[in-house]
Design a protein around this motif. Structure first.
Motif, PDB file in Angstrom:
ATOM      1  N   ASN A 262       1.255  -1.089  -0.294  1.00  0.00           N
ATOM      2  CA  ASN A 262       0.356  -0.413   0.106  1.00  0.00           C
ATOM      3  C   ASN A 262       0.966   1.534  -0.239  1.00  0.00           C
ATOM      4  OD1 ASN A 262      -2.746  -1.326   0.259  1.00  0.00           O
ATOM      5  ND2 ASN A 262      -2.978  -0.670   2.205  1.00  0.00           N
ATOM      6  N   SER A 263       2.241   1.223   1.301  1.00  0.00           N
ATOM      7  CA  SER A 263       2.770   2.149   1.088  1.00  0.00           C
ATOM      8  C   SER A 263       3.656   2.869  -0.246  1.00  0.00           C
ATOM      9  CB  SER A 263       3.457   2.370   2.133  1.00  0.00           C
ATOM     10  OG  SER A 263       5.319   1.433   1.274  1.00  0.00           O
ATOM     11  N   TYR A 266       0.092   3.543  -2.920  1.00  0.00           N
ATOM     12  CA  TYR A 266      -0.305   5.150  -2.721  1.00  0.00           C
ATOM     13  C   TYR A 266       0.892   6.374  -2.318  1.00  0.00           C
ATOM     14  CZ  TYR A 266      -4.295   2.564  -2.608  1.00  0.00           C
ATOM     15  OH  TYR A 266      -5.618   1.722  -2.381  1.00  0.00           O
ATOM     16  N   VAL A 293       0.503   9.395  -0.434  1.00  0.00           N
ATOM     17  CA  VAL A 293      -0.524  11.139  -0.904  1.00  0.00           C
ATOM     18  C   VAL A 293      -1.598  10.554   0.452  1.00  0.00           C
ATOM     19  CG1 VAL A 293      -0.987  10.500  -3.235  1.00  0.00           C
ATOM     20  CG2 VAL A 293      -1.662   9.100  -1.323  1.00  0.00           C
ATOM     21  N   GLY A 294      -0.829  10.277   2.121  1.00  0.00           N
ATOM     22  CA  GLY A 294      -1.478  10.631   3.337  1.00  0.00           C
ATOM     23  C   GLY A 294      -3.129   9.915   2.989  1.00  0.00           C
ATOM     24  N   VAL A 303     -10.737   3.272   6.741  1.00  0.00           N
ATOM     25  CA  VAL A 303     -10.043   2.867   6.088  1.00  0.00           C
ATOM     26  C   VAL A 303      -9.530   1.075   5.843  1.00  0.00           C
ATOM     27  CG1 VAL A 303      -8.484   4.347   5.275  1.00  0.00           C
ATOM     28  CG2 VAL A 303      -7.848   2.672   6.923  1.00  0.00           C
ATOM     29  N   TYR A 308     -13.775  -0.420   1.438  1.00  0.00           N
ATOM     30  CA  TYR A 308     -13.301   0.990   1.651  1.00  0.00           C
ATOM     31  C   TYR A 308     -12.076   1.450   0.668  1.00  0.00           C
ATOM     32  CZ  TYR A 308     -14.401   5.773   3.753  1.00  0.00           C
ATOM     33  OH  TYR A 308     -14.343   7.018   4.322  1.00  0.00           O
ATOM     34  N   VAL A 310     -10.205   5.326  -0.253  1.00  0.00           N
ATOM     35  CA  VAL A 310     -10.020   6.715  -0.657  1.00  0.00           C
ATOM     36  C   VAL A 310     -10.186   7.354  -1.804  1.00  0.00           C
ATOM     37  CG1 VAL A 310      -9.185   8.722  -0.037  1.00  0.00           C
ATOM     38  CG2 VAL A 310      -8.958   6.408   1.740  1.00  0.00           C
ATOM     39  N   ASP A 311      -9.931   6.902  -2.860  1.00  0.00           N
ATOM     40  CA  ASP A 311      -9.599   7.074  -4.100  1.00  0.00           C
ATOM     41  C   ASP A 311      -9.796   5.711  -4.639  1.00  0.00           C
ATOM     42  OD1 ASP A 311      -8.878   7.547  -6.404  1.00  0.00           O
ATOM     43  OD2 ASP A 311      -6.452   9.153  -6.344  1.00  0.00           O
ATOM     44  N   SER A 315      -7.051   3.093  -6.746  1.00  0.00           N
ATOM     45  CA  SER A 315      -6.502   1.479  -5.862  1.00  0.00           C
ATOM     46  C   SER A 315      -7.565   0.781  -6.849  1.00  0.00           C
ATOM     47  CB  SER A 315      -8.069   1.753  -4.272  1.00  0.00           C
ATOM     48  OG  SER A 315      -8.835  -0.026  -4.416  1.00  0.00           O
ATOM     49  N   THR A 321      -8.078  -4.491  -4.526  1.00  0.00           N
ATOM     50  CA  THR A 321      -9.638  -5.261  -4.106  1.00  0.00           C
ATOM     51  C   THR A 321     -10.677  -4.776  -2.626  1.00  0.00           C
ATOM     52  OG1 THR A 321      -9.036  -6.678  -2.058  1.00  0.00           O
ATOM     53  CG2 THR A 321      -8.882  -7.511  -4.715  1.00  0.00           C
ATOM     54  N   GLY A 322      -9.840  -3.739  -2.183  1.00  0.00           N
ATOM     55  CA  GLY A 322     -10.478  -2.793  -1.506  1.00  0.00           C
ATOM     56  C   GLY A 322     -10.223  -3.667   0.200  1.00  0.00           C
ATOM     57  N   SER A 326      -8.610  -4.717   5.319  1.00  0.00           N
ATOM     58  CA  SER A 326     -10.124  -5.328   6.825  1.00  0.00           C
ATOM     59  C   SER A 326      -8.916  -6.718   7.106  1.00  0.00           C
ATOM     60  CB  SER A 326     -11.029  -5.656   5.059  1.00  0.00           C
ATOM     61  OG  SER A 326     -12.034  -6.246   6.003  1.00  0.00           O
ATOM     62  N   SER A 349       1.771   8.373   5.465  1.00  0.00           N
ATOM     63  CA  SER A 349       0.895   8.052   6.070  1.00  0.00           C
ATOM     64  C   SER A 349       1.817   7.019   7.552  1.00  0.00           C
ATOM     65  CB  SER A 349       0.170   6.855   5.601  1.00  0.00           C
ATOM     66  OG  SER A 349      -1.121   7.692   4.701  1.00  0.00           O
TER      67      SER A 349
HETATM   68  P1  ADP Z   1      -6.858  -1.597  -1.314  1.00  0.00           P
HETATM   69  O1  ADP Z   1      -7.062  -2.747  -2.312  1.00  0.00           O
HETATM   70  O2  ADP Z   1      -7.647  -0.321  -2.662  1.00  0.00           O
HETATM   71  O3  ADP Z   1      -5.551  -0.853  -1.541  1.00  0.00           O
HETATM   72  P2  ADP Z   1      -6.813  -1.657   1.506  1.00  0.00           P
HETATM   73  O4  ADP Z   1      -7.997  -1.919   1.971  1.00  0.00           O
HETATM   74  O5  ADP Z   1      -5.761  -2.170   1.342  1.00  0.00           O
HETATM   75  O6  ADP Z   1      -7.229  -1.518   0.033  1.00  0.00           O
HETATM   76  O7  ADP Z   1      -6.902   0.048   1.301  1.00  0.00           O
HETATM   77  C1  ADP Z   1      -8.198   1.011   1.608  1.00  0.00           C
HETATM   78  C2  ADP Z   1      -7.945   2.059   0.852  1.00  0.00           C
HETATM   79  O8  ADP Z   1      -7.339   2.938   2.386  1.00  0.00           O
HETATM   80  C3  ADP Z   1      -7.475   2.551  -0.001  1.00  0.00           C
HETATM   81  O9  ADP Z   1      -7.939   2.303  -1.083  1.00  0.00           O
HETATM   82  C4  ADP Z   1      -6.379   3.452  -0.265  1.00  0.00           C
HETATM   83  O10 ADP Z   1      -7.850   4.813  -0.701  1.00  0.00           O
HETATM   84  C5  ADP Z   1      -6.290   3.767   1.640  1.00  0.00           C
HETATM   85  N1  ADP Z   1      -4.669   3.344   1.760  1.00  0.00           N
HETATM   86  C6  ADP Z   1      -4.032   2.729   2.648  1.00  0.00           C
HETATM   87  N2  ADP Z   1      -3.165   2.619   2.976  1.00  0.00           N
HETATM   88  C7  ADP Z   1      -2.193   3.766   2.576  1.00  0.00           C
HETATM   89  C8  ADP Z   1      -0.930   4.993   2.252  1.00  0.00           C
HETATM   90  N3  ADP Z   1      -0.483   3.927   2.594  1.00  0.00           N
HETATM   91  N4  ADP Z   1      -0.891   5.847   1.819  1.00  0.00           N
HETATM   92  C9  ADP Z   1      -2.835   6.307   1.708  1.00  0.00           C
HETATM   93  N5  ADP Z   1      -3.770   5.837   0.967  1.00  0.00           N
HETATM   94  C10 ADP Z   1      -3.992   4.293   1.858  1.00  0.00           C
END
Ligand code: ADP
Length: 358
Positions: A262-263, A266, A293-294, A303, A308, A310-311, A315, A321-322, A326, A349
């Motif tokens: 994720n890091s 994003y 991006v935060g 989150v 869920y 954010v963008d 994603s 997969t969102g 979780s 973040s």
């Molecule tokens: P995804 O498969 O969309 O990455 P996650 O459950 O891992 O699903 O994360 C959920 C949401 O949290 C992401 O869609 C993103 O918007 C936000 N997110 C997760 N990790 C970060 C991060 N390190 N920096 C910024 N946003 C993040």
């Protein structure tokens, strides 16, 4: 058998045995009084011994008759109540002899019924919650599956309608369809993981291992993806010691991969992902910080919710997969540990979780 004769609620506070005795005393006294009155009117003569004997005989006979009938009555009533409140079939163990006439048996039954009603209310509430959860879950899943299925359908029908005659378009559409199939597979795999975690079927195999070594493995696993985006994967200064933890290594590997990946996803190109360890009294705090991006404040509490994002487009473009966070939260909670997130939009973040120290 002490009888409470003083209180206003004389009958209320007696055991069935005491009530039988009170009723027998009342009958014996009444009958004796009638006999004494009749003898006073000269209808017949009766001696003092005779009256005493009559009183005692009526008392004993009446007491046993009352005792038997009250016990049988209570047995039938209580058996009926037990039939309703005990789900298992009542074996022959509850007989009328089991009705303890020297206890406040009706209060006991009342308490059992109250407990049963309370338990039922709790179960009903739980079932209601589960039903809402299931409905939401099915809604979320079908919503998530709809997009890739719709895309695949579009590409295939367009190809069938003639686009496959153009080799360039054909390759392009087949690649896009394949990407959507991969997405479907990723969603189904993540759903399976969540399902197992929620059903408590994922047995944790707790072993002792070095979390620093594990993080190093994760850096190697994700090196190519990090290089693609020119992101540096580093340890915080001074975090190169060994930190032994006790946890399920495979699932903690999954947690670290999700958080580090994720890091990378994003963050802007050229960013840095830093892993730190903090040695606390009974646990090790692991933090994964990025310069990405935060996450805006209003999204932070959500989150870890499934699906869920954010963008959303970012994603999906990154193949998300969102469900990643979780799954991460479920795994950490299965270890009876905690996870949290701090973030500042535009700056980055930090996801931190704890692990039991070995
Ligand atoms: P995804 O498969 O969309 O990455 P996650 O459950 O891992 O699903 O994360 C959920 C949401 O949290 C992401 O869609 C993103 O918007 C936000 N997110 C997760 N990790 C970060 C991060 N390190 N920096 C910024 N946003 C993040």
């Amino acid at each position: 058998m002490a009888i409470n004769l003083n209180s206003d609620s004389m009958y209320k506070n007696q055991t069935p045995g005491q009530l039988s005795l009170i009723a027998a005393l009342t009958s014996a006294a009444s009958i004796t009084m009638v006999v004494v009155l009749l003898s006073l009117f000269g209808l017949f003569t009766v001696s003092f011994e005779g009256i005493t004997l009559l009183f005692l005989m009526v008392l004993v006979i009446d007491f046993y008759a009352n005792y038997y009938f009250v016990r049988h009555y209570l047995y039938r009533k209580i058996k009926l109540i037990y039939k309703v409140i005990h789900r298992h079939k009542m074996s022959g163990e509850f007989t009328s002899e089991k009705v303890d006439m020297d206890r406040h048996i009706l209060s006991d039954v009342e308490r059992e019924v109250d407990e049963w009603a309370e338990k039922n209310a709790r179960e009903y509430e739980e079932m209601e919650k589960m039903a809402v959860y299931r409905r939401r879950f099915i809604g979320d899943v079908s919503h998530e599956l709809k997009t890739p299925i719709f895309n695949i359908q579009g590409f295939i029908y367009t190809l069938l309608d003639g686009a496959m005659d153009d080799p360039e378009v054909r390759t392009q559409y087949l690649n896009r369809a394949a990407k959507n199939v991969d997405r479907l597979q990723a969603i189904v795999e993540d759903l399976e993981t969540i399902n197992k975690l929620e059903a408590g079927q994922m047995a944790l195999e707790l072993t002792e291992f070095d979390i620093h070594d594990l993080a190093n493995d994760v850096f190697s696993d994700l090196e190519m993806r990090a290089n693609d985006r020119k992101i540096k994967l580093i340890f915080k200064e001074g975090a190169d010691q060994h930190y032994n933890v006790r946890a399920d290594k495979e699932s903690i590997h999954q947690v670290m991969v999700n958080l580090v990946y994720n890091s990378i996803k994003y963050s802007q190109e050229g960013g840095t992902t830093k892993v730190s360890f903090y040695d606390m009294e009974t646990y090790i705090l692991v933090e994964i910080s990025d310069s990405g991006v935060g996450i805006p404040d209003e999204h932070l509490p959500h989150v870890f919710d499934r699906f869920y994002r954010v963008d959303k487009s970012r994603s999906r473009d990154a193949g998300g997969t969102g469900l990643g966070l979780s799954i991460v939260k479920h795994i950490i909670e299965a270890h009876k540990q905690t996870i949290n997130v701090r973030s500042t939009p535009g700056q980055g973040s930090t996801f931190g979780f704890t692990l039991e120290k070995a």
